[in-house]
Write a protein that holds these residues in place. Sequence first.
Motif, PDB file in Angstrom:
ATOM      1  N   TYR A 122      -7.082   4.153  11.948  1.00  0.00           N
ATOM      2  CA  TYR A 122      -7.053   3.054  10.977  1.00  0.00           C
ATOM      3  C   TYR A 122      -6.522   3.535   9.625  1.00  0.00           C
ATOM      4  N   LEU A 123      -7.081   4.652   9.143  1.00  0.00           N
ATOM      5  CA  LEU A 123      -6.719   5.134   7.807  1.00  0.00           C
ATOM      6  C   LEU A 123      -5.249   5.532   7.740  1.00  0.00           C
ATOM      7  N   ALA A 124      -4.754   6.163   8.799  1.00  0.00           N
ATOM      8  CA  ALA A 124      -3.332   6.539   8.811  1.00  0.00           C
ATOM      9  C   ALA A 124      -2.449   5.295   8.842  1.00  0.00           C
ATOM     10  N   ALA A 125      -2.866   4.271   9.585  1.00  0.00           N
ATOM     11  CA  ALA A 125      -2.090   3.028   9.629  1.00  0.00           C
ATOM     12  C   ALA A 125      -2.135   2.319   8.275  1.00  0.00           C
ATOM     13  N   ILE A 126      -3.290   2.366   7.617  1.00  0.00           N
ATOM     14  CA  ILE A 126      -3.392   1.779   6.279  1.00  0.00           C
ATOM     15  C   ILE A 126      -2.462   2.500   5.316  1.00  0.00           C
ATOM     16  N   ALA A 127      -2.417   3.833   5.396  1.00  0.00           N
ATOM     17  CA  ALA A 127      -1.524   4.595   4.513  1.00  0.00           C
ATOM     18  C   ALA A 127      -0.072   4.174   4.721  1.00  0.00           C
ATOM     19  N   ALA A 128       0.335   4.012   5.979  1.00  0.00           N
ATOM     20  CA  ALA A 128       1.706   3.581   6.258  1.00  0.00           C
ATOM     21  C   ALA A 128       1.969   2.183   5.710  1.00  0.00           C
ATOM     22  N   THR A 129       0.950   1.338   5.758  1.00  0.00           N
ATOM     23  CA  THR A 129       1.082  -0.018   5.218  1.00  0.00           C
ATOM     24  C   THR A 129       1.258   0.013   3.700  1.00  0.00           C
ATOM     25  N   LEU A 130       0.442   0.808   3.030  1.00  0.00           N
ATOM     26  CA  LEU A 130       0.515   0.907   1.572  1.00  0.00           C
ATOM     27  C   LEU A 130       1.848   1.484   1.125  1.00  0.00           C
ATOM     28  N   GLU A 131       2.383   2.416   1.888  1.00  0.00           N
ATOM     29  CA  GLU A 131       3.665   3.021   1.523  1.00  0.00           C
ATOM     30  C   GLU A 131       4.803   2.012   1.552  1.00  0.00           C
ATOM     31  N   LEU A 177      -1.007  -5.573   7.468  1.00  0.00           N
ATOM     32  CA  LEU A 177      -1.761  -4.999   8.579  1.00  0.00           C
ATOM     33  C   LEU A 177      -3.148  -5.630   8.605  1.00  0.00           C
ATOM     34  N   VAL A 178      -3.610  -5.980   9.818  1.00  0.00           N
ATOM     35  CA  VAL A 178      -4.968  -6.475  10.021  1.00  0.00           C
ATOM     36  C   VAL A 178      -5.655  -5.562  11.019  1.00  0.00           C
ATOM     37  N   ILE A 179      -6.866  -5.115  10.680  1.00  0.00           N
ATOM     38  CA  ILE A 179      -7.658  -4.262  11.564  1.00  0.00           C
ATOM     39  C   ILE A 179      -8.994  -4.953  11.822  1.00  0.00           C
ATOM     40  N   VAL A 180      -9.402  -5.033  13.075  1.00  0.00           N
ATOM     41  CA  VAL A 180     -10.711  -5.565  13.449  1.00  0.00           C
ATOM     42  C   VAL A 180     -11.465  -4.440  14.151  1.00  0.00           C
ATOM     43  N   VAL A 215      -1.667  -6.389  14.236  1.00  0.00           N
ATOM     44  CA  VAL A 215      -3.119  -6.477  14.200  1.00  0.00           C
ATOM     45  C   VAL A 215      -3.655  -5.467  15.196  1.00  0.00           C
ATOM     46  N   VAL A 216      -4.661  -4.691  14.770  1.00  0.00           N
ATOM     47  CA  VAL A 216      -5.254  -3.649  15.603  1.00  0.00           C
ATOM     48  C   VAL A 216      -6.704  -4.019  15.872  1.00  0.00           C
ATOM     49  N   LEU A 217      -7.049  -4.206  17.135  1.00  0.00           N
ATOM     50  CA  LEU A 217      -8.417  -4.482  17.555  1.00  0.00           C
ATOM     51  C   LEU A 217      -8.977  -3.197  18.144  1.00  0.00           C
ATOM     52  N   GLY A 218      -9.999  -2.637  17.500  1.00  0.00           N
ATOM     53  CA  GLY A 218     -10.516  -1.351  17.936  1.00  0.00           C
ATOM     54  C   GLY A 218     -11.902  -1.434  18.523  1.00  0.00           C
ATOM     55  N   SER A 219     -12.164  -0.646  19.574  1.00  0.00           N
ATOM     56  CA  SER A 219     -13.497  -0.598  20.171  1.00  0.00           C
ATOM     57  C   SER A 219     -13.565   0.515  21.207  1.00  0.00           C
ATOM     58  N   ALA A 220     -14.766   1.072  21.349  1.00  0.00           N
ATOM     59  CA  ALA A 220     -15.023   1.976  22.465  1.00  0.00           C
ATOM     60  C   ALA A 220     -15.367   1.197  23.724  1.00  0.00           C
ATOM     61  N   THR A 221     -15.762  -0.052  23.540  1.00  0.00           N
ATOM     62  CA  THR A 221     -16.140  -0.915  24.660  1.00  0.00           C
ATOM     63  C   THR A 221     -15.509  -2.286  24.450  1.00  0.00           C
ATOM     64  N   PRO A 222     -14.209  -2.405  24.656  1.00  0.00           N
ATOM     65  CA  PRO A 222     -13.521  -3.666  24.352  1.00  0.00           C
ATOM     66  C   PRO A 222     -14.103  -4.845  25.132  1.00  0.00           C
ATOM     67  N   SER A 223     -14.001  -6.008  24.518  1.00  0.00           N
ATOM     68  CA  SER A 223     -14.449  -7.220  25.203  1.00  0.00           C
ATOM     69  C   SER A 223     -13.601  -7.451  26.448  1.00  0.00           C
ATOM     70  N   ILE A 224     -14.191  -8.079  27.440  1.00  0.00           N
ATOM     71  CA  ILE A 224     -13.474  -8.368  28.675  1.00  0.00           C
ATOM     72  C   ILE A 224     -12.284  -9.280  28.395  1.00  0.00           C
ATOM     73  N   GLU A 225     -12.432 -10.201  27.423  1.00  0.00           N
ATOM     74  CA  GLU A 225     -11.319 -11.085  27.084  1.00  0.00           C
ATOM     75  C   GLU A 225     -10.140 -10.302  26.519  1.00  0.00           C
TER      76      GLU A 225
END
Length: 778
Positions: free
Chosen positions: A278-287, A361-364, A397-407
């Motif tokens: 996330y942080l690396a993607a945010i840095a690329a966005t800010l740049e 960039l959107v991160i969830v 948009v980045v949806l992050g999880s160790a246990t993603p929803s089935i949907e």
Amino acid sequence: MLSLTADLTPPPNADIVLPVVRVGLDVPIARAFDFLLPPSLRVSVGSLVVVPFGRQRIVGVVLETNVDTDIARDKLRAVESVKQDVLPLSPEILAVFAFCAEYYHAPIGQIALNAIPPMLRSANQPAPDLVKVLRITAAGREALPSIPSRAIAQRSILQLLAESTAALPEKLVRERHARAGTTIKRLLDAGWVESIVATNTTIDAAQMVPAPATVIFHAAPVLQAGAPSLNAEQAAAVLAIGDALQQTQQTQQPQQLNGKYQAFLLDGITGSGKTEVYLAAIAATLEQGKQALVLVPEINLTPAFLRQIRTRFPSQRIAAAHSGMPNVARYQAWRQAQHGDANIVVGTRLAVFTPMPRLGLVIVDEEHDPSFKQQEGVRYSARDVAVFRASISKCPVVLGSATPSIESLDNVARGRFDHISLRTRAVPNAALPTISFIDLDAEKAPDGITQSMIRAIDETLKRGEQAMVFINRRGFAPALVCGDCGWMPECRRCSARMVFHRSANRLRCHHCGADAPPPQVCRDCASTDLHPAGQGSERIEAALADAFPDRRIARVDRDSTRRRGSAEAIFVAAEKGELDILVGTQMLTKGHDFPNVTLVGVINADGAVFSADFRAAERMAQQLMQVAGRAGRAHLAGRVLIQTRFVEHQVYQAVARHDYAAFVRAALAERQLMKLPPYSYLALLRAEARDAHKLDLFMARAQQLAAQCQTDSNVGLQIWDTVVATLERKAGYSRKQLMVQADGRRGLQQFLARWITQIREIDERTVRWNIDVDPIEV
């Protein structure tokens, strides 16, 4: 359809026919309202205006201008004023509101007005003026002695700020020093000074948000502090997201973006370093001169994530956005984001509506979490709205999880999301914990904890490591029970038992908030043999305190963290090694990183095994894998102990193998056979009333109307019978629900549009009802 008309300024002609504007209001009526616009007022689509409504004056949002109204002009009332303390809402945000209104079948005015800060919703309260103030940073204090004497302006301004006990208004600094503007910019760029936005009445450091002197609209290097090296999987993830970012270059006008929308599911095991991605993607966005929006599921996660972002990006302006903030601070953050001054916004589900003119960039984070679904009022899913918003903003948009929803995993299978997988832990040589079970049929658990669990905790603490105990139930015990006849006190307003809280010596209803002292004798048989039955987090804490009287124990649940900042203080203390045992509810399972926690104990997780909700097994698997992932995240080996009577249950076995994918495959096969989501689409009519008979009549009429609204085009649509809600009575209201199931999303939406129009015609104002599209609890 919203008309994005330009500014409307009536010419000053007394004989002119006043134009009409259409305004969305925060009222439960499924239409907007027309008002005359006086010649003295200037509005555009998105302007916030004050209008008369009944005997009140309320704030609304202009949805259309130059409206050809069907209402007689002598019946129309006039707009009173335009709120001057805020910019008009952007076409992008209005499009998000329109999507929610159409998809979730709610008035657009309700959605819009509940998405803005409370201070802007008041017709009488003016928003505070904001001023920029400056303060010296730790780096600036360190650099001050070494600044050469020839840099007179830099030394002078830094010295002034160093000697001040509070931040100073930038205007004051500029008045005291010649060429201050150029010097301040240099100091900000060096990270020696930070700019703060505060009210002109109270400059409170606790409410301030660090900021650069100017908004970055063009590509520029971003100062990052302490960015670690990424492993191969993380680097590949950042590269994929970065490629999507590169396709969303700015046009010559800073507030316009063009490019490509792309959705990523960042599927990473616990401890795999998703936050660093996330942080690396945010840095690329800010740049690239863009803004980043980060959504987290719980308010208690916001401070920790903000701390990480502020540490990584010390020169960036960062805004928090959640309902737990003071009203002034919430207004400040919202305004900073809307003006493009805040480059990063971090918040809970409501933050998805934050206006950001340069959104890139959107991160969830923890995208599977049910907290992203609003359960009161307009029942929107912030995760799904975030995906829609990214699509119209043409950004990743980045949806992050160790246990993603089935949907979400189904969206990957259908090609809607790109799948990014992180299968190794970020810390070198860190492994997933071993998971084993304590069979409660073979070993007793007095006060909820077996001796095997106590011994494991003792061994962990003797090695100088920390332990975590998870029980997803707060209070001391879920009930008081009469030992002679079995009577248990129930809430008078809800169909639920009162929960015993021993520390306060009170019985409390966790549904309506009712509170009462515990009875001294049984209501039915007058026995005095009343004792607590079952376990909650308070009882487990007490049992651990008895077993380990010399150890430092902290409980984390909604009761123990009511004071603002208390949860964050506990988490920081745990990270510093100032606590030995953490015990708590699901607040412990999400996103926390405690390197010295090597043992996780799970108490009383069997409740979900008996749930009638088809999503119960999914939530159980997610919760167990998330809490298990708190163990062994650094160089120390981790271990998880689960107390259960159902060792062979498929969820427990999947958790033991760390094989969430296998669980998902089995769940998908079962859902496909039963035609359950994601292989069908659901909506619930939920209704409640104090008069149970009137509720029955309302639901019977709604069921009739549903049958009448079915057409030949609604093939594959099923209307189920009305049933009582899982909690039949709440706060004195009887509750029922009716489920509609469809093979296709479009068919369901077309049916709902017809059906809801008919339901609104039912003349029964004592019944409160709403439509829940894509419900997460049935």
